[in-house]
Write an enzyme that holds these catalytic residues in place. Structure first.
Site, mmCIF file in Angstrom:
data_model
loop_
_atom_site.group_PDB
_atom_site.id
_atom_site.type_symbol
_atom_site.label_atom_id
_atom_site.label_comp_id
_atom_site.label_asym_id
_atom_site.label_seq_id
_atom_site.Cartn_x
_atom_site.Cartn_y
_atom_site.Cartn_z
ATOM 1 N N HIS A 51 0.820 -1.204 0.000
ATOM 2 C CA HIS A 51 0.000 0.000 0.000
ATOM 3 C C HIS A 51 0.863 1.267 0.000
ATOM 4 O O HIS A 51 0.389 2.347 0.313
ATOM 5 C CB HIS A 51 -0.951 -0.004 1.200
ATOM 6 C CG HIS A 51 -2.002 -1.055 1.080
ATOM 7 N ND1 HIS A 51 -1.739 -2.392 1.296
ATOM 8 C CD2 HIS A 51 -3.302 -0.978 0.736
ATOM 9 C CE1 HIS A 51 -2.847 -3.093 1.103
ATOM 10 N NE2 HIS A 51 -3.805 -2.261 0.757
ATOM 11 N N ASP A 180 -2.703 -3.103 12.695
ATOM 12 C CA ASP A 180 -3.207 -2.738 11.368
ATOM 13 C C ASP A 180 -3.508 -4.035 10.646
ATOM 14 O O ASP A 180 -2.603 -4.712 10.164
ATOM 15 C CB ASP A 180 -2.152 -1.907 10.620
ATOM 16 C CG ASP A 180 -2.575 -1.530 9.205
ATOM 17 O OD1 ASP A 180 -3.709 -1.847 8.816
ATOM 18 O OD2 ASP A 180 -1.763 -0.919 8.485
#
Length: 352
Positions: A51, A180
């Protein structure tokens, strides 16, 4: 298995400036391009390539398709006490999410807790960015996103729910603890990282087209049967996160995104919650409790002595330090695309 590209080492400043130029060429203004380039570069430096730099070509592809409005800005729709609701106007997901994170922190400074919800936004890239930002401000941070369906409900063989990443951060002064996680064992971006490198996943991450559990990222991408984290627990939590986000933001559910059939997370909802950790306790005492809890967890006997047990987020700053010293790992194909985009030499992006 498809994919045998090598990674290259790229200096932080060079990667950041090259990404920024590519984003400027795509139509972002200087401020937005700078913020997005910094976040993409930091994500790759922290070891979250999926990402970070890897997402730049796809993001630019979405801008060109009109799925991201480079000029879109958050607009306040409603406010009730410690809570605010915004329309993201399909602006860049990173800048929208940074804005909402900072508003949640400001509201927590005023009320002890700040809740900001966002609808009609776009992919926020690395979800942990915003939890880290809240923790670094001294707040407990909670954030999540509701995506289009990309993961089968438990017991199904077709996508029926988003993998809906959830983040939670603790502002421990001796090192933030930051969770996360997607509700799938591996996010699709991570599958792409392993596919591009020509590697198998460390653990099974989904099913192939014949229903066999596999560690082959290409096979999972083809079948679209990623493995939910905790099996039925992962899809159950993903569904609840979707329902709560769409309600609080008064926006799209994942199934609404399915019907619209645009790019990943285009028009999605996000939630940002910042909490003062010292609402009912003494800061020094709480920090000591956290230190003791983390220390005891890290002292757990490791299966492999060369890989000591670590709490989530503890290795992040170490990885960033190595990246700053030795250069950031970037897939060679991705780096070539970013450089061509920065030079204005690439129009149609191959995001496979």
């Amino acid at each position: 298995m498809k994919g045998n590209m090598m990674s290259v080492k790229v200096n932080f400043d060079i990667l950041e400036s090259t990404i920024k130029q590519a984003l400027l060429n795509a139509g972002l203004d200087d401020e937005k391009a700078g913020i997005c380039a910094k976040i993409h570069t930091e994500s790759s430096a922290d070891g979250v390539e999926s990402h970070g730099a890897n997402r730049v070509p796809r993001f630019i592809d979405y801008v060109k398709k009109g799925w991201v409005d480079p000029k879109g800005e958050p607009k306040l729709l409603g406010q009730k006490g410690l809570a605010e609701n915004y329309d993201g106007n399909l602006g860049p997901g990173i800048t929208n999410a940074i804005f909402c994170t900072d508003r949640a922190i400001e509201l927590a400074n005023e009320h002890g807790i700040g809740l900001v919800t966002l609808k009609n936004t776009t992919h926020w890239m690395r979800g942990g960015t915003y939890a880290w930002r809240m923790a670094e401000s001294g707040k407990i941070g909670i954030s999540w996103i509701a995506t289009e369906s990309c993961m089968p409900m438990w017991g199904s063989d077709e996508p029926g729910i988003g993998n809906n990443p959830f983040c939670m951060a603790v502002p421990r002064e001796n090192g933030e603890i930051v969770l996360d996680m997607a509700m799938s064992q591996y996010a699709y971006g991570k599958l792409g990282v392993y596919r591009l490198a020509g590697k198998q996943l460390p653990y099974p991450g989904g099913f192939d087209e014949y229903g066999n559990l596999t560690s082959d990222p290409s096979a999972i991408e083809r079948s679209k049967r990623i493995l939910p984290t905790g099996y039925w627990k992962g899809t159950s939590m993903a569904l609840v996160l979707d329902l709560v986000a769409s309600a609080l933001a008064n926006g799209n559910t994942g199934s609404d995104l399915d019907d619209e059939k645009r790019g990943s997370c285009t028009g999605c909802c996000q939630v940002f919650i910042a909490i003062d950790p010292y609402l009912f306790g003494d800061k020094d005492i709480i920090q000591k409790k956290w230190d003791n809890r983390v220390k005891r967890a890290d002292l757990s006997h490791p299966i492999d002595s060369s890989h000591p047990v670590k709490c989530p987020g503890e290795n992040t700053l170490q990885r960033r330090s190595i990246s700053m010293r030795e250069g950031i790992n970037v897939d060679e194909k991705i780096w070539e695309q970013i450089q061509m985009l920065a030079k204005g030499e690439l129009d149609i992006v191959d995001i496979s």
